[in-house]
Design an enzyme around this catalytic site. Structure first.
Site, PDB file in Angstrom:
ATOM      1  N   GLU A 364       0.714  -1.306   0.096  1.00  0.00           N
ATOM      2  CA  GLU A 364       0.147   0.072  -0.032  1.00  0.00           C
ATOM      3  C   GLU A 364       0.833   1.198  -0.159  1.00  0.00           C
ATOM      4  OE1 GLU A 364      -3.525  -0.051   1.726  1.00  0.00           O
ATOM      5  OE2 GLU A 364      -3.630  -2.481   1.969  1.00  0.00           O
TER       6      GLU A 364
HETATM    7  N1  CAA Z   1      -5.803  11.738  -3.587  1.00  0.00           N
HETATM    8  C1  CAA Z   1      -6.468  12.401  -4.812  1.00  0.00           C
HETATM    9  N2  CAA Z   1      -5.402  12.529  -5.737  1.00  0.00           N
HETATM   10  C2  CAA Z   1      -4.227  12.484  -5.736  1.00  0.00           C
HETATM   11  C3  CAA Z   1      -3.639  12.067  -4.765  1.00  0.00           C
HETATM   12  C4  CAA Z   1      -4.455  11.660  -3.616  1.00  0.00           C
HETATM   13  N3  CAA Z   1      -3.862  11.119  -2.194  1.00  0.00           N
HETATM   14  N4  CAA Z   1      -2.270  11.840  -5.096  1.00  0.00           N
HETATM   15  C5  CAA Z   1      -2.112  12.221  -6.174  1.00  0.00           C
HETATM   16  N5  CAA Z   1      -3.438  12.557  -6.655  1.00  0.00           N
HETATM   17  C6  CAA Z   1      -3.885  13.116  -8.154  1.00  0.00           C
HETATM   18  C7  CAA Z   1      -2.722  14.352  -8.355  1.00  0.00           C
HETATM   19  O1  CAA Z   1      -3.343  15.675  -7.671  1.00  0.00           O
HETATM   20  C8  CAA Z   1      -2.778  14.394  -9.808  1.00  0.00           C
HETATM   21  O2  CAA Z   1      -3.818  15.074 -10.367  1.00  0.00           O
HETATM   22  P1  CAA Z   1      -3.800  16.314 -11.404  1.00  0.00           P
HETATM   23  O3  CAA Z   1      -3.381  15.340 -12.517  1.00  0.00           O
HETATM   24  O4  CAA Z   1      -5.354  16.508 -11.845  1.00  0.00           O
HETATM   25  O5  CAA Z   1      -2.934  17.166 -11.004  1.00  0.00           O
HETATM   26  C9  CAA Z   1      -2.786  13.076 -10.294  1.00  0.00           C
HETATM   27  O6  CAA Z   1      -3.443  12.206  -9.012  1.00  0.00           O
HETATM   28  C10 CAA Z   1      -1.581  12.513 -10.637  1.00  0.00           C
HETATM   29  O7  CAA Z   1      -0.585  12.739  -9.354  1.00  0.00           O
HETATM   30  P2  CAA Z   1       1.026  12.589  -9.286  1.00  0.00           P
HETATM   31  O8  CAA Z   1       1.625  13.365 -10.537  1.00  0.00           O
HETATM   32  O9  CAA Z   1       1.327  13.008  -7.983  1.00  0.00           O
HETATM   33  O10 CAA Z   1       1.184  11.033  -9.784  1.00  0.00           O
HETATM   34  P3  CAA Z   1       2.428  10.305  -9.805  1.00  0.00           P
HETATM   35  O11 CAA Z   1       2.399   9.495 -10.924  1.00  0.00           O
HETATM   36  O12 CAA Z   1       3.863  10.946  -9.636  1.00  0.00           O
HETATM   37  O13 CAA Z   1       2.295   9.144  -8.364  1.00  0.00           O
HETATM   38  C11 CAA Z   1       2.799   8.416  -6.102  1.00  0.00           C
HETATM   39  C12 CAA Z   1       2.287   9.499  -7.220  1.00  0.00           C
HETATM   40  C13 CAA Z   1       2.362   8.988  -4.910  1.00  0.00           C
HETATM   41  C14 CAA Z   1       3.957   7.890  -6.435  1.00  0.00           C
HETATM   42  C15 CAA Z   1       1.664   7.229  -6.540  1.00  0.00           C
HETATM   43  O14 CAA Z   1       2.037   6.635  -7.619  1.00  0.00           O
HETATM   44  C16 CAA Z   1       1.678   6.181  -5.314  1.00  0.00           C
HETATM   45  O15 CAA Z   1       0.966   6.341  -4.451  1.00  0.00           O
HETATM   46  N6  CAA Z   1       2.411   5.089  -5.588  1.00  0.00           N
HETATM   47  C17 CAA Z   1       2.135   3.936  -4.888  1.00  0.00           C
HETATM   48  C18 CAA Z   1       1.343   3.083  -5.177  1.00  0.00           C
HETATM   49  C19 CAA Z   1       0.717   2.031  -4.049  1.00  0.00           C
HETATM   50  O16 CAA Z   1       0.592   2.513  -3.208  1.00  0.00           O
HETATM   51  N7  CAA Z   1       0.480   0.793  -4.469  1.00  0.00           N
HETATM   52  C20 CAA Z   1      -0.013  -0.152  -3.546  1.00  0.00           C
HETATM   53  C21 CAA Z   1      -1.045  -1.118  -4.428  1.00  0.00           C
HETATM   54  S1  CAA Z   1      -2.142  -1.877  -3.082  1.00  0.00           S
HETATM   55  C22 CAA Z   1      -1.141  -3.049  -2.436  1.00  0.00           C
HETATM   56  O17 CAA Z   1      -0.326  -2.726  -1.767  1.00  0.00           O
HETATM   57  C23 CAA Z   1      -1.613  -4.704  -2.453  1.00  0.00           C
HETATM   58  C24 CAA Z   1      -2.739  -5.072  -1.624  1.00  0.00           C
HETATM   59  O18 CAA Z   1      -3.475  -5.635  -1.914  1.00  0.00           O
HETATM   60  C25 CAA Z   1      -2.486  -4.918   0.051  1.00  0.00           C
END
Ligand code: CAA
Length: 380
Positions: A364
């Site tokens: 996550e």
């Molecule tokens: N809430 C709402 N919107 C959001 C947000 C949030 N928390 N974070 C980003 N956004 C929006 C931004 O505002 C942006 O919007 P605009 O295009 O309109 O400006 C858009 O999303 C893109 O944002 P970023 O440019 O910041 O996106 P990024 O590609 O740079 O990624 C990141 C950011 C934080 C690295 C994200 O990719 C991330 O969280 N990565 C980790 C993924 C993750 O947690 N995966 C786990 C999957 S589930 C799991 O683990 C398995 C399970 O079953 C337990």
């Protein structure tokens, strides 16, 4: 500021604690050894409506407090952290995707109510082999065909995947647009072309099944599109903010569970003519760990309350996730050390807790990703 739990929160905490001790503890080691999901217990806990606890009653939830749900994940995870993540994925990642979405109320109710009572199980399909920390690197595509969508692609590391009746699948309706071309769909188990792939053989959380999910020409009615094209990535991110509070609760539960085992052991175990709790260097170590646990608790409950009160919670959730899971790793590792040779043996539970704790720093959003989220907000 009020540090007292409400009556409801205390009741849910007590219910989860009693369930964990009576229903989960007796066979937890055997299930870990056999990688066996406790379906009977999962359904039994579900009869209380706990998996939809924080969601509105009119949409099929229980209308409870978010902190109550978090306290329940914590209590369960003190004893069985693998059950804790299946619970958290069900409620936070699957249920959260539904509730945070722009789907009409009848769709929300259709896909939330059966989860609330444990009649159905949900999972969250975001991660792909090419899209882990970089969640934007998706390759799964959804193409409209009349009043349905055809989805093709693969998901991986899908917690609850092999059990799930409903999976929220994130897919690109316009790959050229990247995150701005992402949508989300509820895909039901048994839909032709939707299959469970490799079931992972994991270091910890061994009873929570995690698998690949394959989608080959999977036809899904357009009404199952819970996030319209362009809304999917934001839905995933917002939902993960909630999921991270759930993982933080899992981490805090692990830390508290292992700490308590070590504390009791230290009062009973005698070496050099006295209980090892009388060795000041060990007692001081426990004082530090207890302080770490209290720090983690404050951060977790603050994040949960921010979410409950409708305040921004992206950063508090990231901070709580990072803090609680790092402390989980530290406390479980120290607990193994406190118990010495016994700690390394399966009978005392702490070696399992140490194995379970490791993944909390990874899934996550790795704790490095949490730093990206926190630092991004600092310098925006
Ligand atoms: N809430 C709402 N919107 C959001 C947000 C949030 N928390 N974070 C980003 N956004 C929006 C931004 O505002 C942006 O919007 P605009 O295009 O309109 O400006 C858009 O999303 C893109 O944002 P970023 O440019 O910041 O996106 P990024 O590609 O740079 O990624 C990141 C950011 C934080 C690295 C994200 O990719 C991330 O969280 N990565 C980790 C993924 C993750 O947690 N995966 C786990 C999957 S589930 C799991 O683990 C398995 C399970 O079953 C337990």
């Amino acid at each position: 500021m009020n540090f007292e739990l409400t009556q409801e929160q205390k009741q849910i905490q007590a219910l989860a604690r009693e369930f964990a001790e009576k229903e989960l503890l007796p066979q937890v080691r055997e299930r870990d050894a056999a990688s066996e999901f406790p379906m009977e217990q999962f359904r039994k806990l579900g009869e209380t409506g706990i998996y939809g606890l924080p969601y509105p009653t009119e949409l099929g939830g229980m209308g409870g407090s978010y902190l109550s749900y978090i306290l329940a994940v914590e209590e369960i995870s003190k004893v069985d952290a693998a059950f804790g993540i299946s619970f958290s994925v069900d409620t936070s990642l699957y249920g959260g995707s539904i509730m945070n979405s722009s789907a009409p109320d009848e769709i929300k109710k259709k896909y939330l109510a059966p989860i609330t009572y444990g009649k159905k199980i949900g999972s969250f399909g975001l991660t792909e082999h090419t899209a882990g920390s970089d969640a934007a690197g998706q390759r799964t595509v959804a193409v409209q065909d009349g009043d349905s969508y055809i989805i093709n692609g693969s998901k991986c590391f899908n917690t609850n995947g092999p059990l799930a009746d409903y999976t929220v699948v994130y897919a690109l309706t316009d790959p050229a647009l990247g995150t701005k071309g992402m949508a989300a769909f509820v895909v039901e188990k048994g839909t032709p072309g939707f299959t469970v792939g490799v079931i992972e053989n994991k270091m910890g959380i061994r009873t929570a099944p995690v698998s690949d999910m394959h989608l080959e020409n999977v036809r899904v009615p357009a009404e199952n599109m819970i996030a319209k094209p362009g809304e999917g990535f934001k839905l995933a991110m917002k939902t993960l903010d909630g999921g991270r509070i759930g993982v933080a609760a899992q981490g805090l539960g692990l830390a508290k569970g292992a700490f308590e085992i070590a504390r009791k052991y230290m009062m009973e175990r005698e070496q050099f003519g006295k209980p090892i709790s009388k060795q000041q260097y060990l007692a001081f170590k426990m004082a530090e760990l207890k302080t770490d646990i209290e720090t983690a608790e404050l951060m977790l409950y603050k994040a949960a309350i921010c979410k409950e009160e409708g305040k921004p919670y992206t950063v508090p959730a990231a901070m709580a996730k990072m803090t609680c899971t790092n402390i989980a790793m530290k406390v479980t590792t120290e607990a193994v050390q406190m118990l010495g040779g016994n700690g390394y043996m399966k009978d005392y539970h702490v070696e399992r807790m140490m194995r379970d704790a490791k993944i909390t720093q990874i899934y996550e959003g790795t704790n490095e990703i949490q730093k990206l989220v926190i630092s991004g907000a600092l310098f925006r």
